[in-house]
Motif scaffolding. Sequence first.
Motif, PDB file in Angstrom:
ATOM      1  N   LYS A  58       0.687  -1.147  -0.296  1.00 14.36           N
ATOM      2  CA  LYS A  58       0.458   0.302  -0.618  1.00 14.36           C
ATOM      3  C   LYS A  58       0.714   1.324   0.552  1.00 14.36           C
ATOM      4  CE  LYS A  58      -3.981  -1.745   2.259  1.00 14.36           C
ATOM      5  NZ  LYS A  58      -3.541  -2.945   2.082  1.00 14.36           N
ATOM      6  N   LEU A  59       1.926   1.424   0.843  1.00 14.11           N
ATOM      7  CA  LEU A  59       2.849   2.672   0.303  1.00 14.11           C
ATOM      8  C   LEU A  59       3.440   2.503  -0.435  1.00 14.11           C
ATOM      9  CD1 LEU A  59       5.256   2.118   3.647  1.00 14.11           C
ATOM     10  CD2 LEU A  59       2.981   3.564   3.474  1.00 14.11           C
ATOM     11  N   LEU A  60       4.291   1.152  -0.828  1.00 13.62           N
ATOM     12  CA  LEU A  60       4.565   1.146  -2.421  1.00 13.62           C
ATOM     13  C   LEU A  60       3.557   1.413  -3.906  1.00 13.62           C
ATOM     14  CD1 LEU A  60       6.808  -1.403  -1.725  1.00 13.62           C
ATOM     15  CD2 LEU A  60       7.592   0.881  -2.378  1.00 13.62           C
ATOM     16  N   GLY A  61       2.410   2.073  -3.196  1.00 12.63           N
ATOM     17  CA  GLY A  61       2.207   1.815  -4.506  1.00 12.63           C
ATOM     18  C   GLY A  61       1.270   3.844  -4.264  1.00 12.63           C
ATOM     19  N   ASP A  62       1.317   4.451  -3.106  1.00 11.32           N
ATOM     20  CA  ASP A  62       1.832   6.076  -3.183  1.00 11.32           C
ATOM     21  C   ASP A  62       1.942   6.319  -3.483  1.00 11.32           C
ATOM     22  OD1 ASP A  62       2.548   8.740  -2.072  1.00 11.32           O
ATOM     23  OD2 ASP A  62       0.599   8.094  -1.014  1.00 11.32           O
ATOM     24  N   ASN A  63       1.972   7.487  -5.395  1.00 10.78           N
ATOM     25  CA  ASN A  63       3.484   8.347  -6.126  1.00 10.78           C
ATOM     26  C   ASN A  63       4.096   9.260  -5.669  1.00 10.78           C
ATOM     27  OD1 ASN A  63       1.517   6.381  -8.337  1.00 10.78           O
ATOM     28  ND2 ASN A  63       0.502   8.203  -8.321  1.00 10.78           N
ATOM     29  N   PHE A  64       3.717   9.616  -4.712  1.00 12.88           N
ATOM     30  CA  PHE A  64       4.672  10.852  -4.016  1.00 12.88           C
ATOM     31  C   PHE A  64       5.961   9.504  -3.029  1.00 12.88           C
ATOM     32  CE2 PHE A  64       5.889  13.180  -0.510  1.00 12.88           C
ATOM     33  CZ  PHE A  64       6.205  13.554  -1.132  1.00 12.88           C
ATOM     34  N   LEU A  65       5.476   8.525  -2.252  1.00 14.31           N
ATOM     35  CA  LEU A  65       6.590   8.034  -1.496  1.00 14.31           C
ATOM     36  C   LEU A  65       7.130   7.577  -2.475  1.00 14.31           C
ATOM     37  CD1 LEU A  65       4.503   6.452   1.590  1.00 14.31           C
ATOM     38  CD2 LEU A  65       5.109   8.912   1.286  1.00 14.31           C
ATOM     39  N   ARG A  66       6.418   6.875  -3.173  1.00 19.91           N
ATOM     40  CA  ARG A  66       6.942   5.504  -4.177  1.00 19.91           C
ATOM     41  C   ARG A  66       8.173   6.507  -5.563  1.00 19.91           C
ATOM     42  NH1 ARG A  66       3.110   3.805  -7.014  1.00 19.91           N
ATOM     43  NH2 ARG A  66       4.018   5.004  -8.951  1.00 19.91           N
ATOM     44  N   GLN A  67       7.766   7.862  -5.262  1.00 18.73           N
ATOM     45  CA  GLN A  67       9.089   8.712  -5.832  1.00 18.73           C
ATOM     46  C   GLN A  67      10.204   8.924  -4.915  1.00 18.73           C
ATOM     47  OE1 GLN A  67       6.566  11.457  -8.519  1.00 18.73           O
ATOM     48  NE2 GLN A  67       5.869   9.421  -9.483  1.00 18.73           N
ATOM     49  N   SER A  68       9.914   9.111  -3.977  1.00 15.00           N
ATOM     50  CA  SER A  68      10.779   9.884  -3.147  1.00 15.00           C
ATOM     51  C   SER A  68      11.606   8.629  -2.298  1.00 15.00           C
ATOM     52  CB  SER A  68       9.905  10.459  -2.035  1.00 15.00           C
ATOM     53  OG  SER A  68       9.157  11.844  -2.079  1.00 15.00           O
ATOM     54  N   TYR A  69      10.732   7.990  -1.833  1.00  9.54           N
ATOM     55  CA  TYR A  69      12.560   6.866  -1.320  1.00  9.54           C
ATOM     56  C   TYR A  69      11.923   5.302  -2.020  1.00  9.54           C
ATOM     57  CZ  TYR A  69      10.773   9.609   2.799  1.00  9.54           C
ATOM     58  OH  TYR A  69      10.462  10.678   3.584  1.00  9.54           O
ATOM     59  N   SER A  70      12.638   5.214  -1.121  1.00 13.49           N
ATOM     60  CA  SER A  70      13.682   3.489  -1.733  1.00 13.49           C
ATOM     61  C   SER A  70      12.201   2.852  -1.325  1.00 13.49           C
ATOM     62  CB  SER A  70      15.284   3.111  -2.041  1.00 13.49           C
ATOM     63  OG  SER A  70      15.323   3.087  -0.646  1.00 13.49           O
ATOM     64  N   LYS A  71      12.029   1.528  -1.836  1.00 16.25           N
ATOM     65  CA  LYS A  71      11.901   0.427  -1.245  1.00 16.25           C
ATOM     66  C   LYS A  71      11.959  -0.175  -0.342  1.00 16.25           C
ATOM     67  CE  LYS A  71       9.561  -4.172  -1.437  1.00 16.25           C
ATOM     68  NZ  LYS A  71       9.299  -5.562  -2.605  1.00 16.25           N
ATOM     69  N   ALA A  72      13.804  -0.489   0.291  1.00 16.85           N
ATOM     70  CA  ALA A  72      14.749  -0.705   1.920  1.00 16.85           C
ATOM     71  C   ALA A  72      14.198   0.374   2.380  1.00 16.85           C
ATOM     72  CB  ALA A  72      15.298  -0.547   1.169  1.00 16.85           C
ATOM     73  N   ALA A  73      13.625   2.569   2.099  1.00 16.84           N
ATOM     74  CA  ALA A  73      13.952   2.794   3.106  1.00 16.84           C
ATOM     75  C   ALA A  73      12.693   2.800   3.387  1.00 16.84           C
ATOM     76  CB  ALA A  73      14.109   4.184   2.733  1.00 16.84           C
ATOM     77  N   LEU A  74      11.263   2.608   2.652  1.00 18.79           N
ATOM     78  CA  LEU A  74       9.724   2.599   3.485  1.00 18.79           C
ATOM     79  C   LEU A  74       9.852   1.273   3.968  1.00 18.79           C
ATOM     80  CD1 LEU A  74       7.810   3.321   0.330  1.00 18.79           C
ATOM     81  CD2 LEU A  74       8.064   4.572   1.915  1.00 18.79           C
ATOM     82  N   ARG A  75      10.173   0.505   3.566  1.00 25.55           N
ATOM     83  CA  ARG A  75      10.104  -0.843   4.713  1.00 25.55           C
ATOM     84  C   ARG A  75      10.737  -0.743   6.327  1.00 25.55           C
ATOM     85  NH1 ARG A  75      11.010  -7.340   3.617  1.00 25.55           N
ATOM     86  NH2 ARG A  75      11.074  -7.976   6.085  1.00 25.55           N
ATOM     87  N   ALA A  76      12.334  -0.162   6.008  1.00 25.49           N
ATOM     88  CA  ALA A  76      12.972   0.807   6.916  1.00 25.49           C
ATOM     89  C   ALA A  76      11.870   1.354   8.231  1.00 25.49           C
ATOM     90  CB  ALA A  76      14.325   1.084   7.290  1.00 25.49           C
ATOM     91  N   SER A  77      11.415   2.371   7.431  1.00 26.86           N
ATOM     92  CA  SER A  77      10.323   2.965   8.118  1.00 26.86           C
ATOM     93  C   SER A  77       9.343   2.672   8.950  1.00 26.86           C
ATOM     94  CB  SER A  77       9.360   4.224   6.871  1.00 26.86           C
ATOM     95  OG  SER A  77       8.932   4.817   7.890  1.00 26.86           O
ATOM     96  N   MET A  78       8.401   1.203   8.393  1.00 24.63           N
ATOM     97  CA  MET A  78       7.414   0.343   8.837  1.00 24.63           C
ATOM     98  C   MET A  78       8.143  -0.222   9.459  1.00 24.63           C
ATOM     99  SD  MET A  78       4.314  -1.173   6.228  1.00 24.63           S
ATOM    100  CE  MET A  78       5.170  -3.188   6.376  1.00 24.63           C
ATOM    101  N   GLU A  79       8.832  -0.735   9.755  1.00 25.39           N
ATOM    102  CA  GLU A  79       9.161  -1.754  11.048  1.00 25.39           C
ATOM    103  C   GLU A  79       9.733  -0.632  11.951  1.00 25.39           C
ATOM    104  OE1 GLU A  79      13.457  -3.075   9.238  1.00 25.39           O
ATOM    105  OE2 GLU A  79      12.223  -4.601   7.664  1.00 25.39           O
ATOM    106  N   ASP A  80      10.320   1.027  12.095  1.00 24.41           N
ATOM    107  CA  ASP A  80      10.103   1.878  12.675  1.00 24.41           C
ATOM    108  C   ASP A  80       9.306   1.188  13.525  1.00 24.41           C
ATOM    109  OD1 ASP A  80      12.845   2.033  13.433  1.00 24.41           O
ATOM    110  OD2 ASP A  80      12.808   4.559  12.407  1.00 24.41           O
ATOM    111  N   LEU A  81       7.950   1.836  12.570  1.00 24.23           N
ATOM    112  CA  LEU A  81       6.652   2.305  13.203  1.00 24.23           C
ATOM    113  C   LEU A  81       5.742   1.389  13.961  1.00 24.23           C
ATOM    114  CD1 LEU A  81       3.846   3.875  13.281  1.00 24.23           C
ATOM    115  CD2 LEU A  81       3.104   2.302  11.042  1.00 24.23           C
ATOM    116  N   LEU A  82       6.352  -0.094  13.459  1.00 20.05           N
ATOM    117  CA  LEU A  82       5.955  -1.522  14.392  1.00 20.05           C
ATOM    118  C   LEU A  82       6.487  -1.683  15.924  1.00 20.05           C
ATOM    119  CD1 LEU A  82       4.654  -2.242  12.108  1.00 20.05           C
ATOM    120  CD2 LEU A  82       5.731  -3.967  11.971  1.00 20.05           C
ATOM    121  N   VAL A  83       8.111  -1.360  15.973  1.00 21.23           N
ATOM    122  CA  VAL A  83       8.381  -1.502  16.999  1.00 21.23           C
ATOM    123  C   VAL A  83       8.076  -0.650  18.075  1.00 21.23           C
ATOM    124  CG1 VAL A  83      10.795  -1.236  18.276  1.00 21.23           C
ATOM    125  CG2 VAL A  83      10.574  -2.502  16.021  1.00 21.23           C
ATOM    126  N   SER A  84       8.046   0.542  17.299  1.00 21.38           N
ATOM    127  CA  SER A  84       7.497   1.977  18.775  1.00 21.38           C
ATOM    128  C   SER A  84       5.745   1.807  18.654  1.00 21.38           C
ATOM    129  CB  SER A  84       7.049   2.823  17.526  1.00 21.38           C
ATOM    130  OG  SER A  84       6.133   3.577  16.136  1.00 21.38           O
TER     131      SER A  84
END
Length: 443
Positions: A58-84
């Motif tokens: 769903k994150l990768l389906g967002d055009n703005f996020l997909r153009q601004s971040y790599s898949k690895a960066a978005l995954r790392a951010s989501m991992e951070d969210l889960l831990v928080s």
Amino acid sequence: MPELEKKKLANNILECLWPQGEGSPKPFAVSSTMFMRHGIWISLTKDEEAEFHSALDKLLGDNFLRQSYSKAALRASMEDLLVSLVRANPGRPSEDTVNDEVKTWYRKLKEAKSKTVTYFALIDKLKMVDDLQVGSALLEPFTETAVGKLRSHMFGQIDQVKHLNFEQKEETKRSLDHEYYSKLRPDECTCLISISIDAREVGRGLELALVRFREVVALLRFLSVIFPGANAVDLCHLRGEASPGEKWYFAHLESEASRIFNQDFARHTPLGNAQREKFDRVGFSSFSAILAKAADERSDVETRLIRAILWIGDAVGEESEDTRFLKFCIAVESLLCGRGDEPLASVLGERLAFILGSDFNSRRDIFKSSKSCYNIRSAIVHEGAAKQRRKIENLLPQMTAYALQAVVAVNHLRLEQNWQRLDELIAHVERLKFDSPGSQPSV
């Protein structure tokens, strides 16, 4: 991203951490999807992994996020969210709570494109007379002014928190002062080091900053050895990394109107009879019995088990994924290999495959994957980690699982077959190879 998609994303995350209405996240278990942030492990089953990847898609389906971040960066951010979420919620939170967290997180992802995060740490046993720029890092004397700056910016951010009333804000400030800022005393033999990182490096900003900080410390140590009067035993170091003190990391996010300072607070691990029952499932009592022996009374296999556990303990405490990966590799190597075992990757892969695998297919997969891990290990040592970044991110969960599973499996076999020496483990692998036609993985 439409609001409906955000709600679906939040639901994926909720079911990923607290599936089927479970009251609290399950205990750590080895799985194919594992990650660690700030000392907390997340381990997902196949069903939970499906929820995780559905959220990531769903994150990768967002055009703005997909153009601004790599898949690895978005995954790392989501991992951070889960831990928080796990840190903030001992039980399953409400859907509204998770929805609010996801909205805040998504907003910060969009805002971060034009921002930088400045990370701070303390270097002990380094006396700064003036500010000094070393590469992209700034070193400053750790004065009353520096302490006041950290304190005032954090308190300023607390004042902006809308859901706290005045009394709650003041109580938060008093708690911070008592628990944390009272320990930050100006010291002429301590300096403040800082570096700015692109805020889009979500999930890995602290790790990248620490790599730079350690490079600066290494350079200063190098120079101190060259010049007369250096004391190699009393060298400068990041606070908490070569001393019993707590690690103190701060970060502030610069925007048009605010600066935010956060601190890596100390955490406490609960331990009691309930935890011991869980630990016994993986051999706690037998490990405890080994530790009760003097070092020279332990068998070769017992010594190897404790040595591997020490390496794993070091790896778990590492913020750097590169160093963590290397230490997990060393843990497995120290457990299963001896001097003269060459080629190391093939020998280790074979032993790991027959210790952990139960049939041809599982052994073949473990053999191939562990060989890939050890090829990356060699590449890190000889070429550096930068070129291997993506491979390290992909293989770290497997290497973590192999290290943990290998210790548990070898300990179980040691007790079952009364192993004392490494050659008994090797003989066990040889019997499995030749007693089971077609079971040997191809090199």
